[in-house]
Scaffold this active site. Structure first.
Site, short mmCIF file in Angstrom:
data_model
loop_
_atom_site.label_atom_id
_atom_site.label_comp_id
_atom_site.label_asym_id
_atom_site.label_seq_id
_atom_site.Cartn_x
_atom_site.Cartn_y
_atom_site.Cartn_z
N ASP A 93 28.83 43.01 48.21
CA ASP A 93 27.68 43.01 49.14
C ASP A 93 26.82 44.26 48.93
OD1 ASP A 93 28.65 40.64 50.31
OD2 ASP A 93 30.02 41.80 51.55
N HIS A 113 32.54 40.02 55.44
CA HIS A 113 32.11 39.50 54.14
C HIS A 113 31.92 37.99 54.22
CE1 HIS A 113 31.52 38.95 49.90
NE2 HIS A 113 32.52 38.07 49.86
P1 NAD Z 1 39.62 31.18 40.07
O1 NAD Z 1 40.07 29.86 40.53
O2 NAD Z 1 38.82 31.28 38.84
O3 NAD Z 1 40.87 32.15 39.89
C1 NAD Z 1 41.85 32.29 40.86
C2 NAD Z 1 43.17 32.52 40.18
O4 NAD Z 1 44.16 32.67 41.19
C3 NAD Z 1 43.61 31.37 39.27
O5 NAD Z 1 43.88 31.84 37.97
C4 NAD Z 1 44.87 30.84 39.94
O6 NAD Z 1 45.84 30.34 39.04
C5 NAD Z 1 45.34 32.09 40.67
N1 NAD Z 1 46.32 31.84 41.72
C6 NAD Z 1 46.39 30.79 42.59
N2 NAD Z 1 47.46 30.92 43.38
C7 NAD Z 1 48.07 32.07 43.01
C8 NAD Z 1 49.24 32.74 43.45
N3 NAD Z 1 50.00 32.27 44.44
N4 NAD Z 1 49.59 33.89 42.84
C9 NAD Z 1 48.82 34.39 41.84
N5 NAD Z 1 47.71 33.80 41.37
C10 NAD Z 1 47.35 32.65 41.96
O7 NAD Z 1 38.83 31.86 41.30
P2 NAD Z 1 37.89 33.16 41.26
O8 NAD Z 1 36.50 32.76 40.99
O9 NAD Z 1 38.55 34.20 40.41
O10 NAD Z 1 37.97 33.62 42.81
C11 NAD Z 1 39.18 34.06 43.36
C12 NAD Z 1 38.99 34.36 44.85
O11 NAD Z 1 38.10 35.47 45.02
C13 NAD Z 1 38.38 33.22 45.65
O12 NAD Z 1 39.05 33.12 46.89
C14 NAD Z 1 36.95 33.65 45.87
O13 NAD Z 1 36.38 33.09 47.02
C15 NAD Z 1 37.14 35.14 46.03
N6 NAD Z 1 35.93 35.97 45.84
C16 NAD Z 1 35.77 37.05 46.65
C17 NAD Z 1 34.68 37.88 46.51
C18 NAD Z 1 34.51 39.07 47.39
O14 NAD Z 1 33.41 39.63 47.44
N7 NAD Z 1 35.53 39.55 48.05
C19 NAD Z 1 33.72 37.61 45.51
C20 NAD Z 1 33.91 36.50 44.69
C21 NAD Z 1 35.02 35.67 44.87
C1 LMR Z 2 30.63 36.18 47.04
O1 LMR Z 2 30.13 36.85 47.93
O2 LMR Z 2 30.05 35.94 45.97
C2 LMR Z 2 32.05 35.70 47.20
O3 LMR Z 2 32.52 35.91 48.48
C3 LMR Z 2 32.26 34.29 46.73
C4 LMR Z 2 31.61 33.26 47.59
O4 LMR Z 2 32.30 32.32 48.00
O5 LMR Z 2 30.41 33.35 47.83
#
Ligand code: NAD
Ligand code: LMR
Length: 332
Positions: A151, A179
């Site tokens: 953010d 967030h």
């Molecule tokens: P993705 O699906 O590409 O990757 C997630 C990974 O987690 C996969 O490789 C999957 O196998 C793994 N996984 C699932 N269960 C698991 C477990 N029990 N133990 C270990 N690994 C496990 O998803 P992504 O795009 O990398 O996003 C991951 C998360 O981050 C999502 O929840 C997304 O919403 C979040 N996210 C948060 C922010 C933020 O600002 N905080 C920003 C972007 C995404």
């Molecule tokens: C973001 O802010 O990009 C992440 O929290 C992923 C989402 O679901 O938007």
């Protein structure tokens, strides 16, 4: 010796975040944990001629415990991402259990680790993290961070565009609250160096920071949410924390934390009426050394944004706390 673990390391965020950590001179041992593909990702990264030693683990043979054992920092981007039309809260049913399981493992084998939660919905997964650790009597709020850096990164970028600044990273833009959507509160009145946001652009700029995640989800059209910008943001926060642990001074980054457990945080929690909330955090050897109160100088518009954020946050926090405390499901 610093051991950093990425849980969810084979995913869209996990892989580029692991790459950045492999390049960091602050990491000596990089451990990748995921339910799939970590041997391959680890083998690939291990050929890079930087210092960190790399290993990858899968769930077989208590892989999570081997991966987490005595970690200094555990960064968690494990779980499912959004598709168009979903809110972050729609991820709760799957991701809450994933985060809970990972924190239980961390509690057992790395009770002193700094834990950085990326998995959404962050507004609820951080309360889950805190509550799981509290139930095991090892919760230290100074060591648990919800990563909201994306953010801030977005706010820097979008403010620089509007204010005509050529170096977005030279701006400090406080973003507080939570967030997701309206829980994200950018404080443009406190940007340093000072910028002027034209009145007719203010609402759109706030909206873009609050809903930047949706912009990426829509553009990716069903293939997930922000990964590369998040890997950068996750690395930026981790790197700052590692530098602070090693004694660097003056490092501040907003993060979603349990305020009453952090020096200066109790007073802020009383003002906002929620315990989990993001404010600028001064980082140091103990992790979150001080929560910085930026609520004193809000404009009328920022006060309105803050009220809406707090309303949304209350339900998200309650949902996480309740989930963490529910008795384990009976196996039929
Ligand atoms: P993705 O699906 O590409 O990757 C997630 C990974 O987690 C996969 O490789 C999957 O196998 C793994 N996984 C699932 N269960 C698991 C477990 N029990 N133990 C270990 N690994 C496990 O998803 P992504 O795009 O990398 O996003 C991951 C998360 O981050 C999502 O929840 C997304 O919403 C979040 N996210 C948060 C922010 C933020 O600002 N905080 C920003 C972007 C995404
Ligand atoms: C973001 O802010 O990009 C992440 O929290 C992923 C989402 O679901 O938007």
């Amino acid at each position: 010796m610093v051991k950093a673990v990425v849980a969810g390391a084979a995913g869209g965020i996990g892989q580029p975040l692991s790459l950045l950590l492999k390049l960091s001179p602050l990491v000596d041992e990089l451990v990748l944990y995921d339910v799939v593909n970590t041997p391959g990702v680890a083998a690939d990264l291990s050929h890079i001629s930087s210092n960190a030693k790399v290993a990858g683990y899968l769930p077989a043979d208590s892989g999570v415990k081997t991966a987490f054992k005595d970690a200094d920092v555990i960064v968690i981007p494990a779980g499912v991402p959004r598709k168009p039309g979903m809110t972050r809260d729609d991820l709760f049913n799957i991701n809450a259990g994933i985060v809970k399981g990972l924190i239980e493992a961390a509690a057992e084998v790395a009770p002193k680790a700094f834990i950085l939660v990326i998995s959404n919905p962050v507004n609820s997964t951080v309360p889950i993290t805190a509550e799981v650790l509290r139930n095991k009597k090892i919760f230290n709020a100074q060591r648990v961070f919800g990563v909201t850096t994306l953010d801030i990164v977005r706010a820097e970028t979008f403010v620089a565009e509007i204010a005509g600044k050529s170096t977005p990273q030279g701006l400090t833009v406080p973003v507080i609250g939570g967030h997701s959507g309206e829980t994200i509160v950018p404080l443009f009145s406190q940007v340093t160096p000072k910028v002027t946001i034209p009145d007719d652009k203010y609402d759109a700029l706030v909206h873009r920071v609050q809903f930047g995640g949706d912009e990426v989800v829509k553009a990716k059209d069903g293939l997930g949410s922000a990964t590369l910008s998040m890997a950068y943001a996750g690395y930026r926060f981790t790197e700052k924390l590692l530098k602070a642990i090693k004694g660097a001074k003056g490092l501040v980054e907003p993060s979603y934390v349990y305020l009453p457990g952090i020096p200066g945080g109790k007073e802020i929690a009383e003002k906002v009426g929620v315990d989990f909330f993001s404010v600028p955090i001064e980082l140091g050897p103990n992790g979150a050394e001080k929560a910085v109160d930026v609520l004193g100088d809000l404009t009328a518009k920022e006060k309105t944004l803050l009220e809406a954020a707090i309303k949304g946050l209350k339900g998200n926090i309650e949902k996480g706390v309740t989930f963490a405390n529910q008795p384990p499901q009976q196996k039929l």
